[in-house]
Design a protein around this motif. Structure first.
Motif, short mmCIF file in Angstrom:
data_model
loop_
_atom_site.label_atom_id
_atom_site.label_comp_id
_atom_site.label_asym_id
_atom_site.label_seq_id
_atom_site.Cartn_x
_atom_site.Cartn_y
_atom_site.Cartn_z
N PHE A 284 -5.28 -0.90 -6.81
CA PHE A 284 -4.64 0.35 -7.27
C PHE A 284 -4.58 0.39 -8.80
O PHE A 284 -4.70 1.46 -9.41
CB PHE A 284 -3.25 0.49 -6.64
CG PHE A 284 -3.33 0.80 -5.17
CD1 PHE A 284 -3.63 2.08 -4.74
CD2 PHE A 284 -3.13 -0.19 -4.22
CE1 PHE A 284 -3.74 2.37 -3.38
CE2 PHE A 284 -3.23 0.09 -2.86
CZ PHE A 284 -3.54 1.37 -2.43
N GLN A 285 -4.41 -0.77 -9.41
CA GLN A 285 -4.39 -0.84 -10.87
C GLN A 285 -5.78 -0.50 -11.45
O GLN A 285 -5.89 0.22 -12.44
CB GLN A 285 -4.00 -2.26 -11.29
CG GLN A 285 -3.68 -2.40 -12.76
CD GLN A 285 -3.22 -3.80 -13.09
OE1 GLN A 285 -3.88 -4.77 -12.74
NE2 GLN A 285 -2.10 -3.92 -13.75
N LEU B 219 -6.85 10.98 -10.02
CA LEU B 219 -6.20 9.73 -9.61
C LEU B 219 -5.36 9.91 -8.34
O LEU B 219 -5.41 9.06 -7.44
CB LEU B 219 -5.33 9.18 -10.75
CG LEU B 219 -4.57 7.89 -10.43
CD1 LEU B 219 -5.51 6.77 -9.99
CD2 LEU B 219 -3.74 7.44 -11.63
N GLY B 220 -4.59 10.99 -8.27
CA GLY B 220 -3.75 11.22 -7.10
C GLY B 220 -4.58 11.30 -5.82
O GLY B 220 -4.34 10.53 -4.87
N VAL C 131 0.85 -1.20 0.00
CA VAL C 131 0.00 0.00 0.00
C VAL C 131 0.88 1.25 0.00
O VAL C 131 0.63 2.21 -0.74
CB VAL C 131 -0.94 -0.01 1.23
CG1 VAL C 131 -1.72 1.29 1.32
CG2 VAL C 131 -1.89 -1.20 1.16
N ILE D 130 -4.63 -6.49 -3.50
CA ILE D 130 -4.23 -5.12 -3.13
C ILE D 130 -3.68 -4.41 -4.36
O ILE D 130 -4.05 -3.27 -4.68
CB ILE D 130 -3.18 -5.13 -2.00
CG1 ILE D 130 -3.74 -5.78 -0.73
CG2 ILE D 130 -2.71 -3.70 -1.69
CD1 ILE D 130 -2.70 -5.98 0.38
N VAL D 131 -2.81 -5.09 -5.08
CA VAL D 131 -2.22 -4.50 -6.28
C VAL D 131 -3.31 -4.21 -7.32
O VAL D 131 -3.35 -3.14 -7.92
CB VAL D 131 -1.15 -5.45 -6.87
CG1 VAL D 131 -0.62 -4.91 -8.20
CG2 VAL D 131 -0.01 -5.66 -5.88
N LEU E 234 1.08 9.94 -13.24
CA LEU E 234 0.73 8.98 -12.17
C LEU E 234 0.04 7.74 -12.73
O LEU E 234 0.36 6.61 -12.33
CB LEU E 234 -0.15 9.66 -11.11
CG LEU E 234 -0.60 8.75 -9.96
CD1 LEU E 234 0.59 8.12 -9.24
CD2 LEU E 234 -1.48 9.52 -8.98
N THR F 74 -6.08 7.86 -5.01
CA THR F 74 -5.07 6.91 -4.52
C THR F 74 -4.70 7.22 -3.07
O THR F 74 -4.55 6.30 -2.25
CB THR F 74 -3.82 6.95 -5.41
OG1 THR F 74 -4.20 6.65 -6.76
CG2 THR F 74 -2.78 5.94 -4.95
N MET F 75 -4.59 8.51 -2.75
CA MET F 75 -4.26 8.87 -1.36
C MET F 75 -5.39 8.47 -0.41
O MET F 75 -5.14 7.92 0.67
CB MET F 75 -4.01 10.39 -1.26
CG MET F 75 -2.74 10.87 -1.93
SD MET F 75 -1.22 10.04 -1.37
CE MET F 75 -1.09 10.68 0.30
N ALA G 100 -6.25 3.20 -11.34
CA ALA G 100 -5.49 3.90 -12.39
C ALA G 100 -6.13 3.69 -13.76
O ALA G 100 -6.20 4.62 -14.57
CB ALA G 100 -4.05 3.40 -12.41
N ARG G 101 -6.62 2.48 -14.00
CA ARG G 101 -7.22 2.19 -15.29
C ARG G 101 -8.54 2.94 -15.45
O ARG G 101 -8.82 3.53 -16.50
CB ARG G 101 -7.44 0.68 -15.42
CG ARG G 101 -7.78 0.22 -16.82
CD ARG G 101 -8.00 -1.28 -16.88
NE ARG G 101 -6.77 -2.04 -17.04
CZ ARG G 101 -6.32 -2.95 -16.18
NH1 ARG G 101 -6.99 -3.21 -15.08
NH2 ARG G 101 -5.20 -3.60 -16.41
N PRO H 85 -7.50 12.25 -15.15
CA PRO H 85 -6.21 11.98 -14.49
C PRO H 85 -5.95 12.83 -13.25
O PRO H 85 -5.25 12.37 -12.34
CB PRO H 85 -5.18 12.26 -15.60
CG PRO H 85 -5.90 12.97 -16.69
CD PRO H 85 -7.35 12.62 -16.56
N VAL I 48 -6.28 1.89 3.95
CA VAL I 48 -5.86 0.50 4.01
C VAL I 48 -4.54 0.33 4.75
O VAL I 48 -4.34 -0.65 5.45
CB VAL I 48 -5.72 -0.08 2.58
CG1 VAL I 48 -5.40 -1.56 2.63
CG2 VAL I 48 -6.99 0.16 1.80
N GLY I 49 -3.62 1.27 4.55
CA GLY I 49 -2.27 1.09 5.06
C GLY I 49 -2.06 1.64 6.45
O GLY I 49 -3.01 1.87 7.21
N SER J 55 -5.38 4.57 -0.14
CA SER J 55 -4.21 4.00 0.52
C SER J 55 -4.20 4.33 2.01
O SER J 55 -3.81 3.51 2.83
CB SER J 55 -2.91 4.45 -0.16
OG SER J 55 -2.80 5.85 -0.13
N ARG J 56 -4.65 5.53 2.38
CA ARG J 56 -4.74 5.88 3.80
C ARG J 56 -5.71 4.97 4.53
O ARG J 56 -5.51 4.66 5.70
CB ARG J 56 -5.22 7.33 3.95
CG ARG J 56 -4.10 8.32 3.86
CD ARG J 56 -4.58 9.74 4.17
NE ARG J 56 -3.52 10.69 3.87
CZ ARG J 56 -3.69 11.87 3.29
NH1 ARG J 56 -4.91 12.28 2.97
NH2 ARG J 56 -2.66 12.65 3.06
#
Lengths: 298, 298
Positions: free
Chosen positions: B126-127, B140-141, A123, B122-123, A140, B144-145, B130-131, B137, B151-152, B148-149
């Motif tokens: 995120f893929q 996406l950032g 992650v 998990i991978v 990204l 993703t943040m 992005a897709r 676009p 989960v991680g 990821s926050r």
């Protein structure tokens, strides 16, 4: 200190700094302290950091316009590599007692925290990418795709590890997924981060170096002693894993290694820093080989 | 069929379609077939898909301008939830024999493939993001943040699971990380995907619903039978895990549940579909509770 060595040292320092910054984000007050410790333990001190150094070297050769992007990609790739080591060492896989010269994560923190540390590192890799690429948001998406393909299914390192659970597997498929995929991501991501027009041209470099690294690892598993290596040796035979040495013999595997490094160097696409990169890769690759064989070759 | 039910059914279908498309990307020729099967097994047939439905409902209430973005976010969140279930069920954690009414992934495919299936999911999350966000676009950032926050480390579901390995843990911290984080990501990601100006305003809705869901789960662990639930019951007490029922008693936990749902509904920020969303959430939340208690309340 010559030019290449100076570049090498600068790259190595940049990598440690960016990994340290990434890991620091996981340690806010209120986090579970043992998992935070396990995560840090899995990343520091590092191994050779081959993949992120390759990523930065390619970005550098492409005259990167925004270094923060390549730094983030390099850190993400190394974090994913660290995650794969933690999970590969688990009792249900290699049950490795040591890694990088110290107890493996599950021996030091227990199996549960090793599973979670690997998950958290995966992650963190994608988070590090998103955070670092904020200055170039249009990069990204492509970088996330490159990195996720290298790690996930159908052909990333997770797939490589899964081939160890299948009854039949070809050495090339296995190595391509298990090691080649993340090396290829390192070169393609480095070029993408630098804004290189056709980053896919860099895939061959990564694939050849990845296979060369794996062949060297197979050689090391046979000829090195465990103290030098920081992890147990002779594991491929014990675990019945595919190995270039088993398939090609000791001399055949060394020949294959030389062929792969030559192919790698010749595949480097035209770019501003092509000559320096060729020299760097030739020098670096010789360090892949176990000391015994490097001495013999010299 | 009333309007809300029709929307519900459409959302449910969209989620299954997008999950199916995401999982299909992992099954290209040349992939390790047993891992591919384990991955599919972990995602289908699904549970209630509560988190992605919440994500889409929020995006819908915000009058989303690009539905593909919310669909990707919803699928990513569900894939991460599936990953966490696979790893939580592992022998070193809950050692759960069943999940969603069938053998858990490690019982069906072995422990090694269960570890790898979780990693691959998990991978894939995120893929998938992005897709799916390629058309927008700049989103996406942030997405993703957010994901990821949730989960991680330091406060996502991985941290929540790690609190089970710590000697001291507060119920609120534990629940916030273990369940609340991904619910909060669902609402904030839904609003972000829809281009809502201040998506952080949606966090309270997710946090309250996440805690309500966890309280309902604790109640279910005590009062339901295993056949209805599709997984073993009474596990919290056996594993000494924090539980709202243990801390507040059966009636106290039900009161807490009602309070949380009311707070959730009241927290919904002004948006075009506010009234429908309020009605939807009130209706949906009543389904969280175990049938025995819902009947008692009726």
């Amino acid at each position: 200190m010559d030019g290449i060595t100076r570049v090498e040292k600068a790259l190595a320092m940049a990598i440690e700094q960016h990994l340290a910054a990434a890991v620091a984000h996981t340690e806010a007050p209120g986090c579970p302290p043992r998992l935070a410790a396990a995560l840090r333990y899995a990343v520091f001190p590092g191994g050779a950091r081959v993949r992120p150094r390759l990523c930065l070297a390619v970005a550098c050769a492409c005259n990167e316009d925004d270094p923060g992007v390549a730094d983030a990609a390099a850190a993400a790739i190394e974090l994913l590599h660290c995650a794969s080591l933690v999970h590969d060492d688990l009792p249900c896989f290699d049950d490795a007692a040591t890694r990088r010269g110290k107890p493996s994560v599950h021996r030091a923190f227990g199996e549960r925290l090793a599973v979670l540390a690997g998950d958290a590192l995966i992650v963190l890799a994608f988070q590090t990418l998103a955070r670092g690429v904020a200055s170039a948001p249009h990069r990204l998406g492509p970088l996330t795709m490159i990195v996720s393909r290298a790690v996930g299914m159908p052909t990333g390192i997770v797939a490589g590890q899964a081939w160890e659970c299948e009854p039949h597997v070809g050495l090339a498929d296995y190595q391509r997924a298990k090691t080649g995929a993340l090396f290829a991501a390192a070169t393609v991501a480095g070029a993408t981060a630098a804004g290189f027009q056709e980053p896919g041209l860099w895939r061959t470099l990564g694939e050849c170096l990845g296979e060369a690294f794996q062949v060297a690892d197979d050689l090391r598993d046979v000829v090195s002693d465990a103290t030098e290596l920081g992890k147990p040796t002779g594991r491929d035979a014990v675990l019945g894993r595919p190995s270039a040495v088993r398939d090609l013999g000791l001399v055949g595997a060394q020949d294959r290694f030389e062929y792969l490094v030559t192919s790698a160097v010749e595949s480097i696409p035209p770019c501003p820093g092509r000559d320096d990169l060729r020299a760097l890769i030739t020098m670096e690759s010789s360090r892949f080989l176990p000391k015994e064989l490097a001495r013999r070759a010299a």
